[in-house]
Every structure is written in structure tokens, then in C-alpha cells.
Design a protein around this motif. Structure first.
Motif, PDB file in Angstrom:
ATOM      1  N   LEU A   1       0.833  -1.208   0.000  1.00  0.00           N
ATOM      2  CA  LEU A   1       0.000   0.000   0.000  1.00  0.00           C
ATOM      3  C   LEU A   1       0.865   1.253   0.000  1.00  0.00           C
ATOM      4  O   LEU A   1       0.603   2.214  -0.735  1.00  0.00           O
ATOM      5  CB  LEU A   1      -0.932  -0.002   1.214  1.00  0.00           C
ATOM      6  CG  LEU A   1      -2.188  -0.873   1.122  1.00  0.00           C
ATOM      7  CD1 LEU A   1      -2.874  -0.952   2.478  1.00  0.00           C
ATOM      8  CD2 LEU A   1      -3.166  -0.326   0.075  1.00  0.00           C
ATOM      9  N   ALA A   2       1.897   1.264   0.843  1.00  0.00           N
ATOM     10  CA  ALA A   2       2.768   2.438   0.913  1.00  0.00           C
ATOM     11  C   ALA A   2       3.483   2.669  -0.415  1.00  0.00           C
ATOM     12  O   ALA A   2       3.586   3.808  -0.889  1.00  0.00           O
ATOM     13  CB  ALA A   2       3.775   2.267   2.048  1.00  0.00           C
ATOM     14  N   ALA A   3       3.965   1.597  -1.033  1.00  0.00           N
ATOM     15  CA  ALA A   3       4.678   1.736  -2.300  1.00  0.00           C
ATOM     16  C   ALA A   3       3.772   2.244  -3.413  1.00  0.00           C
ATOM     17  O   ALA A   3       4.227   2.935  -4.336  1.00  0.00           O
ATOM     18  CB  ALA A   3       5.289   0.393  -2.702  1.00  0.00           C
ATOM     19  N   LEU A   4       2.496   1.909  -3.336  1.00  0.00           N
ATOM     20  CA  LEU A   4       1.524   2.350  -4.340  1.00  0.00           C
ATOM     21  C   LEU A   4       0.848   3.663  -3.961  1.00  0.00           C
ATOM     22  O   LEU A   4      -0.050   4.120  -4.678  1.00  0.00           O
ATOM     23  CB  LEU A   4       0.472   1.255  -4.554  1.00  0.00           C
ATOM     24  CG  LEU A   4       0.993  -0.025  -5.200  1.00  0.00           C
ATOM     25  CD1 LEU A   4      -0.038  -1.147  -5.090  1.00  0.00           C
ATOM     26  CD2 LEU A   4       1.359   0.215  -6.661  1.00  0.00           C
ATOM     27  N   ASP A   5       1.261   4.222  -2.832  1.00  0.00           N
ATOM     28  CA  ASP A   5       0.681   5.481  -2.339  1.00  0.00           C
ATOM     29  C   ASP A   5      -0.841   5.370  -2.227  1.00  0.00           C
ATOM     30  O   ASP A   5      -1.584   6.261  -2.633  1.00  0.00           O
ATOM     31  CB  ASP A   5       1.064   6.647  -3.262  1.00  0.00           C
ATOM     32  CG  ASP A   5       0.807   8.000  -2.607  1.00  0.00           C
ATOM     33  OD1 ASP A   5       0.810   8.067  -1.358  1.00  0.00           O
ATOM     34  OD2 ASP A   5       0.595   8.986  -3.347  1.00  0.00           O
ATOM     35  N   SER A   6      -1.289   4.256  -1.660  1.00  0.00           N
ATOM     36  CA  SER A   6      -2.712   3.995  -1.500  1.00  0.00           C
ATOM     37  C   SER A   6      -3.037   3.854  -0.017  1.00  0.00           C
ATOM     38  O   SER A   6      -2.181   3.451   0.781  1.00  0.00           O
ATOM     39  CB  SER A   6      -3.095   2.714  -2.247  1.00  0.00           C
ATOM     40  OG  SER A   6      -4.472   2.458  -2.159  1.00  0.00           O
ATOM     41  N   ASP A   7      -4.280   4.192   0.350  1.00  0.00           N
ATOM     42  CA  ASP A   7      -4.653   4.182   1.768  1.00  0.00           C
ATOM     43  C   ASP A   7      -5.604   3.052   2.145  1.00  0.00           C
ATOM     44  O   ASP A   7      -5.975   2.907   3.310  1.00  0.00           O
ATOM     45  CB  ASP A   7      -5.309   5.516   2.142  1.00  0.00           C
ATOM     46  CG  ASP A   7      -6.647   5.736   1.429  1.00  0.00           C
ATOM     47  OD1 ASP A   7      -6.915   5.037   0.414  1.00  0.00           O
ATOM     48  OD2 ASP A   7      -7.427   6.595   1.874  1.00  0.00           O
ATOM     49  N   PHE A   8      -5.988   2.202   1.156  1.00  0.00           N
ATOM     50  CA  PHE A   8      -7.031   1.216   1.452  1.00  0.00           C
ATOM     51  C   PHE A   8      -6.915   0.017   0.528  1.00  0.00           C
ATOM     52  O   PHE A   8      -6.603   0.138  -0.665  1.00  0.00           O
ATOM     53  CB  PHE A   8      -8.419   1.840   1.273  1.00  0.00           C
ATOM     54  CG  PHE A   8      -9.553   0.877   1.511  1.00  0.00           C
ATOM     55  CD1 PHE A   8     -10.023   0.646   2.795  1.00  0.00           C
ATOM     56  CD2 PHE A   8     -10.130   0.185   0.457  1.00  0.00           C
ATOM     57  CE1 PHE A   8     -11.068  -0.258   3.023  1.00  0.00           C
ATOM     58  CE2 PHE A   8     -11.169  -0.714   0.674  1.00  0.00           C
ATOM     59  CZ  PHE A   8     -11.631  -0.935   1.963  1.00  0.00           C
TER      60      PHE A   8
END
Length: 425
Positions: free
Chosen positions: A104-111
Motif C-alpha cells: 500500500l505504501a509503495a503504491l501510495d494507497s490508503d485502502f
């Protein structure tokens, strides 16, 4: 360019997911580990990277998963899928939570969602509780797993200690109200700060609803069942072309053999039936620890004198109480490594010296050992034998075709080892 890039935490899980993608019409290529260079993927809709990260320390699992993500990015994949077992097996330290957090962090996603449900294979989730073969997970035999015993069926409780993100539930009542209601609930969960939502799934209709609701998420995490819903959603959007040959393979060749290292209930029942039909050789774990290469050589010599038209069965599988007894004497890690090494050596002898071209392997760790011993770099995914278990083919640099079925221990009907050959014909 490929539509979907998948990261699987073990080999048989990767093949399971690849089979579901093929079933949905996606032309799929599975690779063993992270390749060192780009691949030609003009005719590929889905890429699956098979890691051996389920039993690694969490920091190593995260590092390998991020390497796979970076490679899939370079291949042009547009959505990403972290695949774990439909029994959600892991420890309080991971690896499902830490890997999900890192992706998630690598994809800059929160969910993202967490959906291990696979109803066709009798893995269902109801109010966050996972059931296997109709009973809670902790009563299904998974409580006896030698590496990742599962003693709690509540997946919200299981996941919370593994992740830095708040964990919520996307329940069946929401899914039954349809795609719009499911998307609205996902938006509510995100607004409330939930980072990972455990998803109920009682039947395939739930997976199709969830797939349509999640088709725009950068990352999904699941067993292989969610691929059913995602491929449906991609077809609806015209992103996945219809392909009548997604499961086509070259004709099989060579002798037939079965190698078994799994000690699951399902595999033990399959072996009982297979031993009544095929000549068999048992690698007893205690004897293997004491005799080592001598017992391996004996198994190889035994196979060489069996009739070439008959499948041969070589097994290191034993009931849980016998496994525990040997582990207590020699150490669990040492026993597992010795069995894996032995079956890998036997596989190499069968394929390279005894003309075995059709090989059925049971157990995730065993499958990984066999693939490494044979230096298999990639697999084309073919026809399904049972839910989660397809035939695949590896083609060597010399043009030799090897048909491989890599079965997770808990998968397959009791007659799996008999009907597998019919599916390949």
C-alpha cells in the motif's frame, strides 16, 4: 501490456491464482521468483510472480514482495494483487499484514480489501469468521499446521496484530445489496480511517460483487477466489479480450509420477486411494533423517524398475502425530528441509534420467523444492484438475516439455491423483 500483476506468497498459491485467471479468460504467465530482466508479454493479460515468502521473516517477505512489485510495474501492469492462502495462514508477526502495509505504501494507497474466501473450494467468510470445509478454521486441521497453525477463525482479530493500519469488516449484508452499496461502504470505511477491510464471501455472487466494486483499487489482497470477480469486471469494461485458448498447452509426453510432501488431511486421503492403484514408495521422515542420501538413492532405483506405462508414487507424507514425533526428535526445521531436499533430488532424477514428463506434486514447500531443483523459470497455465489446481507446462531451453501439477496440500477431491491424468489428456 499485462492488465494485472500478481504477487503470490508461495508456489502452489501462485498456480492456484493463475488457474483462476485463466478460467476467467486471462492469458496468464507464472514466473518463479522475480526475473532478472523484462519478459515478452505481448500475448499475456496477467503475470503472476511466485515467491516463497509465506514462511520468511516479515522483513524478508516485505523486501521480496516489493522487488516483485517493482518488476511488475516495469512490465506495465495496471492493477496489483497480493495473493495468500485461502486459509489466511500466518503468524502474529505476519506476513500478510506487513506485506500488505508495504505494498500500500509503495503504491501510495490508503485502502485495500482482504478476501481469502474461495467458496468453490469450501473456504467461506461470514461476519469475518473463516470456515474451511464447513467448520471454523481452527477446527479444520489448520490448527495442526507445522509452520503456521491457525487457532482463531476471526480474521479481524488475526490481522490486527500484523498491521499498522486499522482493520474493518465488509460484511455479507452489504455485498448482497449490490455493487453500488459495496462501493459506498468502502468509501465509508476509508473515511473512517480503515486501511484494510476483511471481506465476507459466502458464494461466487459475493466475489463477483466485490470484484466489480474493487476493480479500480490499485491493490487487492486475497486468496485466488477474488480473481473470479475481477475478471468478470474487466470483461464488462472491455479491458479483457475474450480468449478461447487461454488454457491451451502442448501435448503431454513422457512417464507419469507423483511426489508428495504434504501432510494435510486432504492429501493423506488422496494418497490412500492412489496407493491402491499405483506402485508406491514411502520416505519415512525418521528413516530419511538417519539414512539421508541412501534412502533417496533407494527411491530413485525403485522408480527406475517400475513399468513405464504406470504412474509411480513417491511420498514423504505422514499423519500429524507421526510428523510431530519426528520433529521432536530432530527439529521441525531440519526435518522439513531434509524432506524438501530429498524430493527435489528425486524429481531431478525422474525428469532427467527416467524420462518423466508428467509430474504431479503435492504441498507448497515440496512444490517449491521441486521447481527449484528442476530450475523451472516460468509456467504456462493450462486446464484445471480441481478448483485451485491446474496443469501447467514448463518448456526448457532444449525444447523439452514438462507438464507440472502443483497442488496445495489442502486442495483437491479424494480422487485427485487419479483424475489428474484425464485432465491432461
Amino acid at each position: 501490456m499485462p492488465l494485472i500483476g500478481c504477487i503470490a506468497d508461495d508456489l502452489t498459491g501462485a498456480t492456484d491464482l493463475a488457474s483462476m485467471l485463466v478460467q476467467g479468460g486471462a492469458r496468464t504467465l507464472q514466473v518463479m521468483g522475480v526475473p532478472s530482466a523484462p519478459l515478452e508479454t505481448a500475448d499475456i493479460d496477467a503475470l503472476v510472480v511466485a515467491l516463497k515468502s509465506r514462511s520468511l521473516p516479515p522483513t524478508e517477505a516485505v523486501r521480496e514482495s516489493l522487488r516483485a512489485l517493482a518488476w511488475l510495474h516495469r512490465q506495465g501492469c495496471r492493477q496489483f494483487y497480493f495473493k495468500y492462502c485461502s486459509t489466511f495462514d500466518s503468524t502474529a508477526e505476519g506476513n500478510i499484514g506487513p506485506v500488505t502495509d508495504a505494498l500500500l505504501a509503495a503504491l501510495d494507497s490508503d485502502f485495500t480489501v482482504a478476501c481469502p474466501g474461495y467458496p468453490e473450494n469450501r473456504r467461506t467468510v461470514f461476519n469475518g469468521y473463516l470456515f474451511a470445509d464447513g467448520v471454523p478454521l481452527n477446527e479444520s486441521g489448520m490448527q495442526d499446521h507445522p509452520l503456521t497453525p491457525m487457532n482463531d477463525a476471526n480474521l479481524v482479530r488475526v490481522l490486527k496484530p500484523q498491521t499498522r493500519r486499522p482493520v474493518g469488516l465488509l460484511d455479507y449484508a452489504t455485498l448482497r445489496r449490490g455493487v453500488a452499496a459495496t462501493r459506498a461502504r468502502i468509501a465509508e470505511l476509508r473515511t473512517a480511517g480503515i486501511g484494510i477491510a476483511i471481506c465476507d464471501s459466502i458464494d461466487d455472487a459475493d466475489l463477483e460483487t466485490l470484484g466489480r466494486a474493487c476493480v479500480d483499487l490499485p491493490l487487492v489482497t486475497a486468496g485466488s477466489g477474488l480473481a473470479l470477480g475481477l475478471t468478470t469486471a474487466w470483461r464488462d469494461r472491455g479491458a479483457l479480450p475474450a480468449s478461447g485458448d487461454a488454457a491451451s498447452l502442448l501435448p503431454p509426453r513422457g512417464r507419469r509420477a507423483i511426489l508428495s510432501g504434504s501432510c494435510s488431511r486432504a492429501t493423506l486421503a488422496q494418497l490412500q486411494q492412489a496407493r491402491a492403484l499405483y506402485p508406491s514408495f514411502h520416505l519415512e521422515a525418521g528413516e530419511l533423517m538417519e539414512r539421508g542420501n541412501g534412502l533417496v538413492a533407494e527411491a530413485i532405483a525403485w522408480s527406475a524398475v517400475q513399468h513405464a506405462d504406470q504412474a509411480v508414487l513417491i511420498s514423504a507424507s505422514s499423519p500429524p502425530d507421526e510428523v510431530r514425533r519426528v520433529q521432536e526428535r530432530f527439529g521441525g526445521l531440519a526435518v522439513g528441509e531434509r524432506i524438501e531436499h530429498a524430493l527435489g533430488e528425486i524429481a531431478r532424477a525422474l525428469v532427467y534420467r527416467q524420462d518423466v514428463g508428467q509430474l504431479l506434486v503435492t504441498g507448497g514447500e515440496t512444490s517449491g523444492a521441486v521447481v527449484r531443483a528442476l530450475k523451472v523459470g516460468g509456467l504456462r497455465i493450462g486446464p484445471r484438475i480441481d478448483p485451485g489446481v491446474p496443469w501447467t507446462q514448463a518448456i526448457g531451453d532444449d525444447g523439452k516439455v514438462l507438464s507440472l501439477a502443483l497442488k496445495s496440500g489442502n486442495f483437491g477431491s479424494v480422487d485427485f491423483m487419479v483424475k489428474a491424468w484425464e485432465a491432461l489428456a
